[in-house]
Each structure stands twice: as structure tokens, then as C-alpha cells.
Enzyme design. Structure first.
Site, PDB file in Angstrom:
ATOM      1  N   GLU A  22      -3.433  -0.038  -9.652  1.00 13.82           N
ATOM      2  CA  GLU A  22      -2.286   0.852  -9.867  1.00 13.82           C
ATOM      3  C   GLU A  22      -1.092  -0.024 -10.248  1.00 13.82           C
ATOM      4  O   GLU A  22      -0.764  -0.983  -9.536  1.00 13.82           O
ATOM      5  CB  GLU A  22      -1.962   1.638  -8.590  1.00 13.82           C
ATOM      6  N   HIS A  59      -0.920  -2.659  -7.269  1.00 14.63           N
ATOM      7  CA  HIS A  59      -1.670  -2.281  -6.072  1.00 14.63           C
ATOM      8  C   HIS A  59      -3.170  -2.420  -6.333  1.00 14.63           C
ATOM      9  O   HIS A  59      -3.763  -1.629  -7.075  1.00 14.63           O
ATOM     10  CB  HIS A  59      -1.311  -0.843  -5.666  1.00 14.63           C
ATOM     11  N   SER A 113       0.826  -1.210   0.000  1.00 15.61           N
ATOM     12  CA  SER A 113       0.000   0.000   0.000  1.00 15.61           C
ATOM     13  C   SER A 113       0.856   1.253   0.000  1.00 15.61           C
ATOM     14  O   SER A 113       0.391   2.319  -0.379  1.00 15.61           O
ATOM     15  CB  SER A 113      -0.862   0.040   1.263  1.00 15.61           C
ATOM     16  N   ASN A 130      -3.692   6.144  -2.198  1.00  7.87           N
ATOM     17  CA  ASN A 130      -3.458   6.270  -0.749  1.00  7.87           C
ATOM     18  C   ASN A 130      -2.864   7.626  -0.367  1.00  7.87           C
ATOM     19  O   ASN A 130      -3.054   8.095   0.752  1.00  7.87           O
ATOM     20  CB  ASN A 130      -2.583   5.126  -0.236  1.00  7.87           C
TER      21      ASN A 130
HETATM   22  N1  3HC Z   1     -15.719  -9.050  -1.190  1.00  5.44           N
HETATM   23  C1  3HC Z   1     -16.205  -9.362  -2.412  1.00  5.44           C
HETATM   24  N2  3HC Z   1     -17.290  -8.794  -2.947  1.00  5.44           N
HETATM   25  C2  3HC Z   1     -17.949  -7.907  -2.201  1.00  5.44           C
HETATM   26  C3  3HC Z   1     -17.514  -7.532  -0.906  1.00  5.44           C
HETATM   27  C4  3HC Z   1     -16.358  -8.163  -0.407  1.00  5.44           C
HETATM   28  N3  3HC Z   1     -15.842  -7.859   0.791  1.00  5.44           N
HETATM   29  N4  3HC Z   1     -18.371  -6.614  -0.406  1.00  5.44           N
HETATM   30  C5  3HC Z   1     -19.314  -6.418  -1.341  1.00  5.44           C
HETATM   31  N5  3HC Z   1     -19.053  -7.173  -2.416  1.00  5.44           N
HETATM   32  C6  3HC Z   1     -19.814  -7.269  -3.653  1.00  5.44           C
HETATM   33  C7  3HC Z   1     -21.224  -7.777  -3.379  1.00  5.44           C
HETATM   34  O1  3HC Z   1     -21.267  -9.203  -3.378  1.00  5.44           O
HETATM   35  C8  3HC Z   1     -21.994  -7.223  -4.579  1.00  5.44           C
HETATM   36  O2  3HC Z   1     -21.740  -8.034  -5.718  1.00  5.44           O
HETATM   37  P1  3HC Z   1     -22.783  -8.102  -6.946  1.00  5.44           P
HETATM   38  O3  3HC Z   1     -22.848  -6.728  -7.548  1.00  5.44           O
HETATM   39  O4  3HC Z   1     -22.160  -9.106  -7.861  1.00  5.44           O
HETATM   40  O5  3HC Z   1     -24.085  -8.532  -6.346  1.00  5.44           O
HETATM   41  C9  3HC Z   1     -21.290  -5.875  -4.826  1.00  5.44           C
HETATM   42  O6  3HC Z   1     -19.999  -5.968  -4.179  1.00  5.44           O
HETATM   43  C10 3HC Z   1     -22.054  -4.728  -4.231  1.00  5.44           C
HETATM   44  O7  3HC Z   1     -22.208  -5.023  -2.858  1.00  5.44           O
HETATM   45  P2  3HC Z   1     -23.385  -4.446  -1.975  1.00  5.44           P
HETATM   46  O8  3HC Z   1     -24.578  -4.185  -2.837  1.00  5.44           O
HETATM   47  O9  3HC Z   1     -23.561  -5.320  -0.787  1.00  5.44           O
HETATM   48  O10 3HC Z   1     -22.786  -3.127  -1.374  1.00  5.44           O
HETATM   49  P3  3HC Z   1     -22.383  -1.773  -2.052  1.00  5.44           P
HETATM   50  O11 3HC Z   1     -23.185  -1.461  -3.248  1.00  5.44           O
HETATM   51  O12 3HC Z   1     -22.340  -0.808  -0.929  1.00  5.44           O
HETATM   52  O13 3HC Z   1     -20.893  -2.003  -2.544  1.00  5.44           O
HETATM   53  C11 3HC Z   1     -18.606  -1.788  -2.061  1.00  5.44           C
HETATM   54  C12 3HC Z   1     -19.907  -2.501  -1.700  1.00  5.44           C
HETATM   55  C13 3HC Z   1     -18.233  -2.125  -3.522  1.00  5.44           C
HETATM   56  C14 3HC Z   1     -17.549  -2.346  -1.127  1.00  5.44           C
HETATM   57  C15 3HC Z   1     -18.806  -0.230  -1.907  1.00  5.44           C
HETATM   58  O14 3HC Z   1     -19.335   0.051  -0.640  1.00  5.44           O
HETATM   59  C16 3HC Z   1     -17.525   0.554  -2.086  1.00  5.44           C
HETATM   60  O15 3HC Z   1     -17.093   0.812  -3.201  1.00  5.44           O
HETATM   61  N6  3HC Z   1     -16.887   0.969  -0.961  1.00  5.44           N
HETATM   62  C17 3HC Z   1     -15.625   1.692  -0.981  1.00  5.44           C
HETATM   63  C18 3HC Z   1     -14.492   0.711  -0.989  1.00  5.44           C
HETATM   64  C19 3HC Z   1     -13.166   1.378  -1.129  1.00  5.44           C
HETATM   65  O16 3HC Z   1     -13.024   2.582  -1.130  1.00  5.44           O
HETATM   66  N7  3HC Z   1     -12.124   0.551  -1.259  1.00  5.44           N
HETATM   67  C20 3HC Z   1     -10.763   1.005  -1.355  1.00  5.44           C
HETATM   68  C21 3HC Z   1     -10.112   0.920  -0.037  1.00  5.44           C
HETATM   69  S1  3HC Z   1      -8.453   1.533  -0.087  1.00  5.44           S
HETATM   70  C22 3HC Z   1      -7.545   0.178  -0.503  1.00  5.44           C
HETATM   71  O17 3HC Z   1      -8.010  -0.914  -0.622  1.00  5.44           O
HETATM   72  C23 3HC Z   1      -6.097   0.416  -0.688  1.00  5.44           C
HETATM   73  C24 3HC Z   1      -5.285  -0.202   0.395  1.00  5.44           C
HETATM   74  O18 3HC Z   1      -3.919  -0.039   0.084  1.00  5.44           O
HETATM   75  C25 3HC Z   1      -5.554   0.389   1.747  1.00  5.44           C
END
Ligand code: 3HC
Length: 294
Positions: free
Chosen positions: A152, A140, A119, A190
Site C-alpha cells: 500500500e 505499508h 499499520s 487493516n
Molecule cells: N518469511 C519468509 N518467507 C516465508 C515465511 C516467512 N515468515 N513463511 C513462509 N514463507 C515462504 C516459504 O518459504 C515458501 O517459499 P517458497 O514458495 O519460495 O518455497 C512460501 O512462503 C510458502 O510457504 P509455505 O508453503 O510454508 O506455506 P503457505 O503456502 O501456507 O504460505 C503464507 C505461507 C504465504 C504465509 C500464507 O500462509 C499466507 O498468505 N498467509 C496469510 C498471511 C497474511 O495474511 N499476511 C498479512 C498480515 S496483515 C499485515 O501484515 C499488515 C500489518 O500491518 C498487520
């Protein structure tokens, strides 16, 4: 270079998602863990995701079985020997990653590419621990890997153009939106996201709102899919604290410093979703906000 077999070191939060996404794209995948318990947990998550897909009618049972059939779980890094690309997704700790790369460099075939899913840690330092810095890059992914479109692709000082092409091609084959970037702490996302998350915590400490109010406000007011404190829990509070540490050391700016509340939660073993508690408690049907000071 034609990729057929992909190795993923680590089957935790990120590793299981990278393994699943790679197998869904048709690659043979070998994914490793340090204990049978951790491996079973990671593979179990993949099985659950695939079963959900079948239940929702997004994938048929035969395809889900084929994806699972392409994933070999292992405790033996020797199984990475014939991989074309190995991606590490182990703990965000430089000595751990350096040790792993030194070991893998002696095992994996010479023309294979190595990639770190770090990260924020320097890609170049990891590349230098191997005898193949030209074939080393950063890949990433974002959590949850199965859903987040971005990859990335990070170019370190010695990364060869051909290696970047391998990384970009791999990302595109997974259906990802690929953005190439440089080996600077936090890369693009990040660099911008971490100070925002840390400010969410500082805002809570200063009393601008409760945990829930801060999350509701950013969802309803800025159109974010989840609020900052929920996102902290999803990223993992231990991971966030370690990214903050690396970025604070690199930039020396207070906006990257881990707030006291984050440090306390990590010290208490509350890492967010993965440990069952962070800014929210995940033991019930729906997350419930908890006082991080308690
Ligand atoms: N694993 C796999 N799939 C998942 C999941 C998980 N943990 N959580 C949700 N999903 C899937 C669901 O199964 C669903 O799939 P489908 O469309 O095929 O039915 C889809 O995602 C949508 O899920 P939900 O309808 O339950 O929920 P949302 O519409 O709220 O979407 C989300 C969930 C995609 C996680 C959305 O809330 C989101 O985009 N959140 C922000 C996440 C984010 O910012 N991530 C980046 C973090 S930073 C990072 O990772 C970098 C690192 O270096 C720190």
C-alpha cells in the site's frame, strides 16, 4: 528520482523482510537496530531465508551471497546519511517514530524520501515532524514481506506527486502489487482485516469454537490461507492490540476494540510467533493450540 540506496530503520518482523526484499531487487541496503543482539537476530533471519532459497534451488549460492553483500547492518543512524529512501519499521508507537524521524531528518540528505511502514498511525503526523513533508509517504508492507504481494502506497496531505511516483516505482521494482491509498486509519487492508481478526477472538471468547476449530473453519470454509487466530499470532498480538487501540480511538466503534483475551495475552508477554506463544505454542516442531486464559 533514481533510487540506489535504501535505509531501513528496524530489523524486526517487518524490517528484516523489507531489507531482504530491497536487496533482492538490487538496492544497496543499510538496516539499523538499537542493539547488536536485535540486529544479529534480524540479519540471521535473512540468512536463514536465503539459505532456504538455495536449498530449494530457487536461487543459486552466488546470488544469495550477493543479496547478503548488499545489506549493511548498523547500530549507527549516521549510516543513513546518503540513502535515497529511508523506510521506518520500528515499534508501532507514535512517540518512538516521531523521535526517530526528527533524528533522521538532521542526518539524511535533503532530497531523500522518507516512508513509514506504519499499520495504522497517521502518516501526516510523522511527516510534520520532519522538514520534508512533501517527500514523506506511507509504504505499508505485509507480513511475511518476502512473500506477500501487496504494497500500500499512502498519500498524506502534503505528499508530493513525485514522492508517490517514487513509492510506486520502488514497490514495482520489488515485484509488488501496488495499491495507492489515503492516510486514513488502517488504510485499506487493516481497515477490513483488523475487525475480522478481533471478531475471531471475540468468537472464541463466546465459545463458537476452539482456537483450532475457528482456524480450520475459516481455512476450509472461506478459502483463507491461514485461520484468524493463527494470523493474529503471525501479525504479532502486541502489534494487533496497538492497531486496535489506534482504530478504536479514530472510529469509536466497538468492532475495533481489543477483546479482553487479546489484552491479557499481551499483558502476559505472549505476542504470538515472535515471542514463541500466543494462541498457539511454537516451542515444538508444530504449533500447538493453548488455552489463552491459562
Ligand atoms: N518469511 C519468509 N518467507 C516465508 C515465511 C516467512 N515468515 N513463511 C513462509 N514463507 C515462504 C516459504 O518459504 C515458501 O517459499 P517458497 O514458495 O519460495 O518455497 C512460501 O512462503 C510458502 O510457504 P509455505 O508453503 O510454508 O506455506 P503457505 O503456502 O501456507 O504460505 C503464507 C505461507 C504465504 C504465509 C500464507 O500462509 C499466507 O498468505 N498467509 C496469510 C498471511 C497474511 O495474511 N499476511 C498479512 C498480515 S496483515 C499485515 O501484515 C499488515 C500489518 O500491518 C498487520
Amino acid at each position: 528520482m533514481e533510487l540506489e540506496k535504501v535505509g531501513v530503520a528496524g530489523c524486526g518482523l517487518m524490517g528484516h523482510g523489507i531489507a531482504q526484499a530491497s536487496a533482492e531487487a538490487g538496492y544497496e541496503v543499510v538496516v539499523s537496530e538499537v542493539s547488536q543482539e536485535a540486529l544479529d537476530k534480524g540479519i540471521g533471519k535473512i540468512e536463514k531465508q536465503l539459505a532456504k532459497g538455495v536449498e530449494k534451488g530457487k536461487v543459486d549460492q552466488a546470488d544469495a551471497d550477493a543479496v547478503l553483500g548488499r545489506i549493511q547492518g548498523t547500530l549507527d543512524t549516521g549510516d543513513f546519511a546518503d540513502c535515497d529512501l529511508v523506510i521506518e519499521a520500528v515499534t508501532e508507537d507514535l512517540p518512538t517514530k516521531l523521535e526517530l524521524w526528527k533524528e533522521l531528518d538532521g542526518i539524511v540528505k535533503e532530497d531523500a524520501c522518507f516512508a513509514t511502514n506504519t499499520s495504522s498511525l497517521p502518516v501526516a503526523e510523522q511527516a510534520a515532524a520532519t522538514g520534508r513533508p512533501g517527500r514523506f509517504l506511507g509504504l505499508h508492507f505485509f507480513n511475511p514481506v518476502q512473500r506477500m504481494p501487496l504494497l500500500e502506497v499512502i498519500e498524506a496531505d502534503d505528499t508530493e506527486t513525485g514522492t508517490m511516483e517514487v513509492g510506486v516505482g520502488f514497490g514495482e521494482s520489488l515485484g509488488k502489487t501496488v495499491v495507492e491509498t489515503k492516510d486514513k486509519p488502517g488504510f485499506i487492508v487493516n481497515r477490513l482485516l483488523v475487525p475480522y481478526l478481533l471478531d475471531g477472538i471475540r468468537g472464541y471468547e463466546e465459545g463458537i469454537g476452539s482456537v483450532e476449530e475457528i482456524d480450520i473453519a475459516m481455512k476450509a470454509g472461506a478459502g483463507h490461507p491461514m485461520g484468524p487466530l493463527t494470523l493474529c499470532d503471525v501479525v504479532g498480538l502486541d502489534t494487533l492490540a496497538s492497531i486496535a487501540g489506534v482504530m478504536y480511538e479514530a472510529f469509536g466503534e466497538s468492532r475495533f476494540e481489543a477483546p479482553a483475551t487479546l489484552q491479557k495475552l499481551v499483558a502476559d508477554g505472549h505476542y504470538g510467533v515472535k515471542s514463541g506463544r500466543g494462541f498457539y505454542d511454537y516451542s515444538g516442531d508444530a504449533p500447538v493450540a493453548v488455552d489463552p486464559g491459562s
